[in-house]
Structure formats: C-alpha cells, structure tokens
Motif scaffolding. Structure first.
Motif, PDB file in Angstrom:
ATOM      1  N   LEU A 125       0.813  -1.218   0.000  1.00  0.00           N
ATOM      2  CA  LEU A 125       0.000   0.000   0.000  1.00  0.00           C
ATOM      3  C   LEU A 125       0.846   1.266   0.000  1.00  0.00           C
ATOM      4  CD1 LEU A 125      -2.766  -0.962   2.595  1.00  0.00           C
ATOM      5  CD2 LEU A 125      -3.034  -0.777   0.125  1.00  0.00           C
ATOM      6  N   SER A 126       2.064   1.197   0.494  1.00  0.00           N
ATOM      7  CA  SER A 126       2.871   2.406   0.706  1.00  0.00           C
ATOM      8  C   SER A 126       3.645   2.839  -0.526  1.00  0.00           C
ATOM      9  CB  SER A 126       3.864   2.171   1.860  1.00  0.00           C
ATOM     10  OG  SER A 126       3.171   1.879   3.055  1.00  0.00           O
ATOM     11  N   PHE A 127       3.985   1.922  -1.411  1.00  0.00           N
ATOM     12  CA  PHE A 127       4.854   2.259  -2.529  1.00  0.00           C
ATOM     13  C   PHE A 127       4.128   2.035  -3.847  1.00  0.00           C
ATOM     14  CE2 PHE A 127       7.670   1.133   0.949  1.00  0.00           C
ATOM     15  CZ  PHE A 127       8.568   2.202   0.940  1.00  0.00           C
ATOM     16  N   GLY A 128       4.465   2.895  -4.804  1.00  0.00           N
ATOM     17  CA  GLY A 128       3.868   2.800  -6.120  1.00  0.00           C
ATOM     18  C   GLY A 128       4.298   3.959  -6.985  1.00  0.00           C
ATOM     19  N   ALA A 129       3.574   4.167  -8.078  1.00  0.00           N
ATOM     20  CA  ALA A 129       3.921   5.257  -8.991  1.00  0.00           C
ATOM     21  C   ALA A 129       3.724   6.622  -8.354  1.00  0.00           C
ATOM     22  CB  ALA A 129       3.082   5.148 -10.270  1.00  0.00           C
ATOM     23  N   SER A 130       2.734   6.755  -7.458  1.00  0.00           N
ATOM     24  CA  SER A 130       2.463   8.015  -6.768  1.00  0.00           C
ATOM     25  C   SER A 130       3.034   7.975  -5.363  1.00  0.00           C
ATOM     26  CB  SER A 130       0.952   8.282  -6.703  1.00  0.00           C
ATOM     27  OG  SER A 130       0.396   8.322  -7.998  1.00  0.00           O
ATOM     28  N   ASN A 131       3.516   9.119  -4.901  1.00  0.00           N
ATOM     29  CA  ASN A 131       4.038   9.233  -3.546  1.00  0.00           C
ATOM     30  C   ASN A 131       2.876   9.456  -2.588  1.00  0.00           C
ATOM     31  OD1 ASN A 131       5.672   9.484  -1.323  1.00  0.00           O
ATOM     32  ND2 ASN A 131       6.387  11.553  -1.829  1.00  0.00           N
ATOM     33  N   LEU A 163      -5.467   4.944  -2.586  1.00  0.00           N
ATOM     34  CA  LEU A 163      -5.370   3.755  -1.745  1.00  0.00           C
ATOM     35  C   LEU A 163      -6.575   2.846  -1.901  1.00  0.00           C
ATOM     36  CD1 LEU A 163      -3.942   5.090   1.649  1.00  0.00           C
ATOM     37  CD2 LEU A 163      -2.754   3.733  -0.061  1.00  0.00           C
ATOM     38  N   VAL A 164      -7.766   3.443  -1.850  1.00  0.00           N
ATOM     39  CA  VAL A 164      -9.001   2.648  -1.829  1.00  0.00           C
ATOM     40  C   VAL A 164      -9.343   2.092  -3.202  1.00  0.00           C
ATOM     41  CG1 VAL A 164     -11.491   2.761  -1.415  1.00  0.00           C
ATOM     42  CG2 VAL A 164      -9.911   3.883   0.160  1.00  0.00           C
ATOM     43  N   ASP A 165      -9.156   2.902  -4.231  1.00  0.00           N
ATOM     44  CA  ASP A 165      -9.625   2.509  -5.560  1.00  0.00           C
ATOM     45  C   ASP A 165      -8.568   1.813  -6.417  1.00  0.00           C
ATOM     46  OD1 ASP A 165     -12.068   3.616  -4.950  1.00  0.00           O
ATOM     47  OD2 ASP A 165     -11.547   5.577  -5.778  1.00  0.00           O
ATOM     48  N   VAL A 166      -7.280   2.004  -6.082  1.00  0.00           N
ATOM     49  CA  VAL A 166      -6.220   1.458  -6.931  1.00  0.00           C
ATOM     50  C   VAL A 166      -5.370   0.432  -6.176  1.00  0.00           C
ATOM     51  CG1 VAL A 166      -4.211   1.991  -8.357  1.00  0.00           C
ATOM     52  CG2 VAL A 166      -6.158   3.564  -8.307  1.00  0.00           C
ATOM     53  N   ARG A 167      -4.727   0.877  -5.098  1.00  0.00           N
ATOM     54  CA  ARG A 167      -3.736   0.015  -4.461  1.00  0.00           C
ATOM     55  C   ARG A 167      -4.360  -1.100  -3.627  1.00  0.00           C
ATOM     56  NH1 ARG A 167       1.241   3.974  -2.523  1.00  0.00           N
ATOM     57  NH2 ARG A 167       1.697   4.806  -4.596  1.00  0.00           N
ATOM     58  N   LEU A 168      -5.377  -0.786  -2.841  1.00  0.00           N
ATOM     59  CA  LEU A 168      -5.950  -1.808  -1.973  1.00  0.00           C
ATOM     60  C   LEU A 168      -6.531  -2.974  -2.757  1.00  0.00           C
ATOM     61  CD1 LEU A 168      -6.548  -2.777   0.850  1.00  0.00           C
ATOM     62  CD2 LEU A 168      -8.651  -1.399   0.842  1.00  0.00           C
ATOM     63  N   PRO A 169      -7.363  -2.768  -3.794  1.00  0.00           N
ATOM     64  CA  PRO A 169      -7.839  -3.939  -4.552  1.00  0.00           C
ATOM     65  C   PRO A 169      -6.713  -4.695  -5.242  1.00  0.00           C
ATOM     66  CG  PRO A 169      -8.490  -1.888  -5.617  1.00  0.00           C
ATOM     67  CD  PRO A 169      -7.987  -1.519  -4.267  1.00  0.00           C
ATOM     68  N   ARG A 170      -5.672  -3.983  -5.659  1.00  0.00           N
ATOM     69  CA  ARG A 170      -4.549  -4.675  -6.306  1.00  0.00           C
ATOM     70  C   ARG A 170      -3.790  -5.527  -5.298  1.00  0.00           C
ATOM     71  NH1 ARG A 170      -0.730  -2.584 -11.120  1.00  0.00           N
ATOM     72  NH2 ARG A 170       0.783  -4.290 -11.098  1.00  0.00           N
ATOM     73  N   SER A 217       1.537 -13.321   0.689  1.00  0.00           N
ATOM     74  CA  SER A 217       2.519 -12.280   0.994  1.00  0.00           C
ATOM     75  C   SER A 217       3.608 -12.225  -0.071  1.00  0.00           C
ATOM     76  CB  SER A 217       3.143 -12.536   2.366  1.00  0.00           C
ATOM     77  OG  SER A 217       2.152 -12.553   3.373  1.00  0.00           O
ATOM     78  N   PHE A 218       4.029 -13.390  -0.539  1.00  0.00           N
ATOM     79  CA  PHE A 218       5.068 -13.432  -1.566  1.00  0.00           C
ATOM     80  C   PHE A 218       4.624 -12.715  -2.833  1.00  0.00           C
ATOM     81  CE2 PHE A 218       6.696 -15.708  -5.340  1.00  0.00           C
ATOM     82  CZ  PHE A 218       8.042 -15.402  -5.232  1.00  0.00           C
ATOM     83  N   LEU A 219       3.407 -12.975  -3.291  1.00  0.00           N
ATOM     84  CA  LEU A 219       2.959 -12.354  -4.536  1.00  0.00           C
ATOM     85  C   LEU A 219       2.702 -10.859  -4.360  1.00  0.00           C
ATOM     86  CD1 LEU A 219       2.628 -13.455  -7.350  1.00  0.00           C
ATOM     87  CD2 LEU A 219       0.175 -13.563  -6.992  1.00  0.00           C
ATOM     88  N   VAL A 220       2.308 -10.430  -3.167  1.00  0.00           N
ATOM     89  CA  VAL A 220       2.170  -8.991  -2.907  1.00  0.00           C
ATOM     90  C   VAL A 220       3.514  -8.294  -3.080  1.00  0.00           C
ATOM     91  CG1 VAL A 220       1.701  -7.269  -1.126  1.00  0.00           C
ATOM     92  CG2 VAL A 220       0.150  -9.189  -1.424  1.00  0.00           C
ATOM     93  N   LEU A 221       4.578  -8.884  -2.531  1.00  0.00           N
ATOM     94  CA  LEU A 221       5.910  -8.294  -2.652  1.00  0.00           C
ATOM     95  C   LEU A 221       6.426  -8.367  -4.084  1.00  0.00           C
ATOM     96  CD1 LEU A 221       7.584  -9.601   0.633  1.00  0.00           C
ATOM     97  CD2 LEU A 221       6.572  -7.354   0.187  1.00  0.00           C
ATOM     98  N   VAL A 222       6.117  -9.444  -4.785  1.00  0.00           N
ATOM     99  CA  VAL A 222       6.535  -9.548  -6.188  1.00  0.00           C
ATOM    100  C   VAL A 222       5.838  -8.482  -7.026  1.00  0.00           C
ATOM    101  CG1 VAL A 222       6.397 -10.998  -8.250  1.00  0.00           C
ATOM    102  CG2 VAL A 222       7.142 -11.988  -6.097  1.00  0.00           C
ATOM    103  N   ASP A 223       4.551  -8.274  -6.792  1.00  0.00           N
ATOM    104  CA  ASP A 223       3.827  -7.228  -7.524  1.00  0.00           C
ATOM    105  C   ASP A 223       4.380  -5.848  -7.182  1.00  0.00           C
ATOM    106  OD1 ASP A 223       1.565  -6.261  -9.191  1.00  0.00           O
ATOM    107  OD2 ASP A 223       0.864  -5.446  -7.273  1.00  0.00           O
ATOM    108  N   LEU A 224       4.749  -5.637  -5.926  1.00  0.00           N
ATOM    109  CA  LEU A 224       5.375  -4.366  -5.544  1.00  0.00           C
ATOM    110  C   LEU A 224       6.668  -4.147  -6.316  1.00  0.00           C
ATOM    111  CD1 LEU A 224       5.706  -1.864  -3.738  1.00  0.00           C
ATOM    112  CD2 LEU A 224       6.724  -3.367  -2.011  1.00  0.00           C
ATOM    113  N   ALA A 225       7.501  -5.176  -6.391  1.00  0.00           N
ATOM    114  CA  ALA A 225       8.747  -5.063  -7.151  1.00  0.00           C
ATOM    115  C   ALA A 225       8.465  -4.789  -8.631  1.00  0.00           C
ATOM    116  CB  ALA A 225       9.574  -6.342  -6.997  1.00  0.00           C
ATOM    117  N   ALA A 226       7.436  -5.422  -9.176  1.00  0.00           N
ATOM    118  CA  ALA A 226       7.096  -5.212 -10.587  1.00  0.00           C
ATOM    119  C   ALA A 226       6.685  -3.777 -10.858  1.00  0.00           C
ATOM    120  CB  ALA A 226       5.969  -6.166 -10.989  1.00  0.00           C
TER     121      ALA A 226
END
Length: 339
Positions: free
Chosen positions: A20-26, A62-69, A298-307
C-alpha cells in the motif's frame, strides 16, 4: 507454533503495508487514512484544507487502486500456493504445480480466443470467461487420460499435464500468429502475468472461490495425509481414493483457473511456496495449509510491488519475476541437497 511460523505470520501485515505504501504516486498511507476516515475535506479553507484535499486524493488512490490490487495479489498467491500444495499431495510428486499441469496454458489459449471475441464483439467478460473454460478443459483432459488408466500410475498425471501444456502453447502461438501485432502484444503481456486490471470486481470474484476452496482443502487435510500411503493402504482405510482425487483436482482447477483468468500466467508460486512452508514448519497439515495461504499471498504482494517500482514509469510482468526467483530457488535447493 514455532518461531518460523510466527515470523511467517508477521510477514502478512508487513507485505500488505509495503504494497500500500509504494507505487507510482508518492502516497502517505497514515495521512491518507487520517483524512479519509476521520476528516471532512473543506476546499475553501486554508493551507490545512489544501493539504487535506491532497490527502483525500491519496485516500482515493489507496481505496480505488492500491488496496484492490494488493488484495488481488494476496488472494492469487494464496490460491496458487495452496493449489500447488494439494497437487503435490495428490500426485505424490514434489514437482507438481498448476503451471506444469497445463492449467495455465489452457487458460492462456482461452484468453487468446477471448481476445478475438473482445476485439470483434466487444464483450469484455469473454477473455476471463474463456480463460476459465480453457483451464477447466485441460483439467478434464488430464482426468480422462488418468481415468482410462484407472489411476494405476499416478506419477503419469504430471506427464499428461505437461503434454497438454505443450499442446495448448502450440495452439496459442498459432492463434497469436494470425492476429494483429497490437492484439498479440496485449495477450502476450497478459500471459506473462499482470495485476494491472485488478479492481474491486476482481476481488469480489476471487474471494469466495479462494475461501471456499481453502475450506474444502482444510476439511480434506486428513485424507491428503492418508493419500501419501500406498493405494492399497488407503483403500484398507475405507477411503475412495479416486473420488478424493477428483474432488480435490476440481477444487484446485477452479481456484487456479479463476486466478489465471484475471491475473494471467504466474508460474513457480505453487511449486516453490509449499517447499518453503514444509521446510519452515515441517509436515504438520494445518500449519502447511495456513503457511501456504500466508506465504503465497505475501510473496505475490511483494513480487507485484517489485514489478511496479523496479523500473520507473514501467511495470514488469510478475510472471517474469516469479520465474526468475523460482529458478534460482530450485538451483539452490539442488545444490544444498548435494552437500
């Protein structure tokens, strides 16, 4: 519960928070939660109000993009890891995996056909629906092969899955060859695995199937332990082995097909996570199931974060990352066994 199991349990909130904390937007998660949950935005007020407006936008991200992802990644990883655990138990083969069973290849073929339907008829649900049908068709074909042999050589079920995987891959390549380059590129990106299309509708479809499948697998955990014995010993216990295998394979196929239909081809999760869980927690059936759900999610959440964050302004298909990690994992496992 041993220390390794406790560490794996702590892994869940850490991975979800990072996702939830990291992504394209700060985005400041804490400030966005404070503004979204407790504050009322008043755009006419001073700089504090302007800050809250910005935080409100962060709340929407957070609610519309990151949380469902993040939730989609967790459910997909849990479903794939749990499917791999069941397949390895049912087939008595530690290399069994939804990817090797041809389920992913069948879903890919269905997705390619679905892309044609979307392009020509505009039916947006055609791609995931036909991907689901393709995965189940491959499973039924494997069932047919094994039933003809009366399940006498259970190790051949993996070979049948690999054969179906090659067949579906060849048909997929041929269909892609006949399509336009734009349509082919879109499907190829999907086949490599992506959560870019994750939303609350996908979460609503994944959640009941993964939860129901987990409950059924939990209820059959004792039977799966008994399956590790010889067929004669299992029959002596009064267990209808063929019936159990078919039920569990249908459950696994439903979970995997649903994941693949919305997330694409993600390999090695169902192959790698069950090994890590057994190494960490032993062969306790309850801890193995819980560990596969927690570890895979948890593993796939971290892999998606890295992606999402490794390359600026680009997204790497998560199937590439899981394949790279899985390959290195098994090379290291083989080396460790030699020593």
């Amino acid at each position: 519960m041993n220390r390794r199991a406790a560490l794996l349990l702590i892994f869940v909130p850490i991975s979800l928070w990072l996702g939830l904390s990291f992504g394209a937007s700060n985005v400041s998660v804490i400030e966005a939660l404070q503004c979204g949950l407790f504050a009322r935005v008043d755009p006419s007020s001073s700089a504090q109000g302007a800050n809250c407006v910005a935080h409100h936008l962060h709340w929407q991200i957070l609610v519309d993009v990151r949380l469902p992802r993040v939730l989609t990644a967790f459910l997909a990883g849990a479903g794939l890891a749990l499917s791999g655990h069941v397949l390895q138990r049912v087939s008595r083969n530690p290399l069994a995996d939804p990817y090797l069973f041809g389920i992913v290849a069948g879903a890919g073929l269905g997705a390619v056909v679905g892309q044609l339907v979307v392009t020509r008829l505009g039916l947006q649900l055609a791609m995931p629906l036909l991907a689901f049908i393709g995965a189940l068709t491959v499973t039924c074909a494997v069932f047919f092969v094994m039933c003809r042999q009366r399940w006498q050589q259970i190790e051949r079920i993996l070979l049948a899955g690999v054969a179906m995987s090659f067949l579906c891959t060849a048909m997929t390549s041929f269909v892609l060859y006949l399509q336009s380059p734009h349509a082919a590129n879109r499907v190829l990106f999907w086949l490599m695995g992506s959560l870019a299309a994750a939303d609350w509708a996908v979460v609503a479809l994944l959640l009941p199937i993964i939860v129901l499948g987990s409950v059924i697998i939990w209820g059959a955990s004792r039977v799966m332990d008994a399956i590790q014995l010889s067929d004669d010993a299992v029959h002596a216990l009064g267990i209808n082995l063929n019936h159990v295998r078919i039920v569990l394979m249908v459950v696994v196929s439903a979970m995997t097909a649903t994941v693949v239909a919305f997330c694409g081809g993600i390999g090695f999760v169902g192959l790698m996570i069950p090994h890590v869980v057994r190494f960490s927690m032993g062969n306790h059936r309850t801890l193995n199931i819980i560990g596969c759900i927690i570890g895979g999610g948890s593993f796939l959440v971290l892999v998606d974060l890295a992606a999402r964050v490794v390359l600026p302004n680009q997204e790497i298909p998560i199937g590439i990352i899981t394949a790279a990690i899985g390959s290195l994992f098994f090379l290291g496992l083989m080396q460790a066994k030699r020593t």
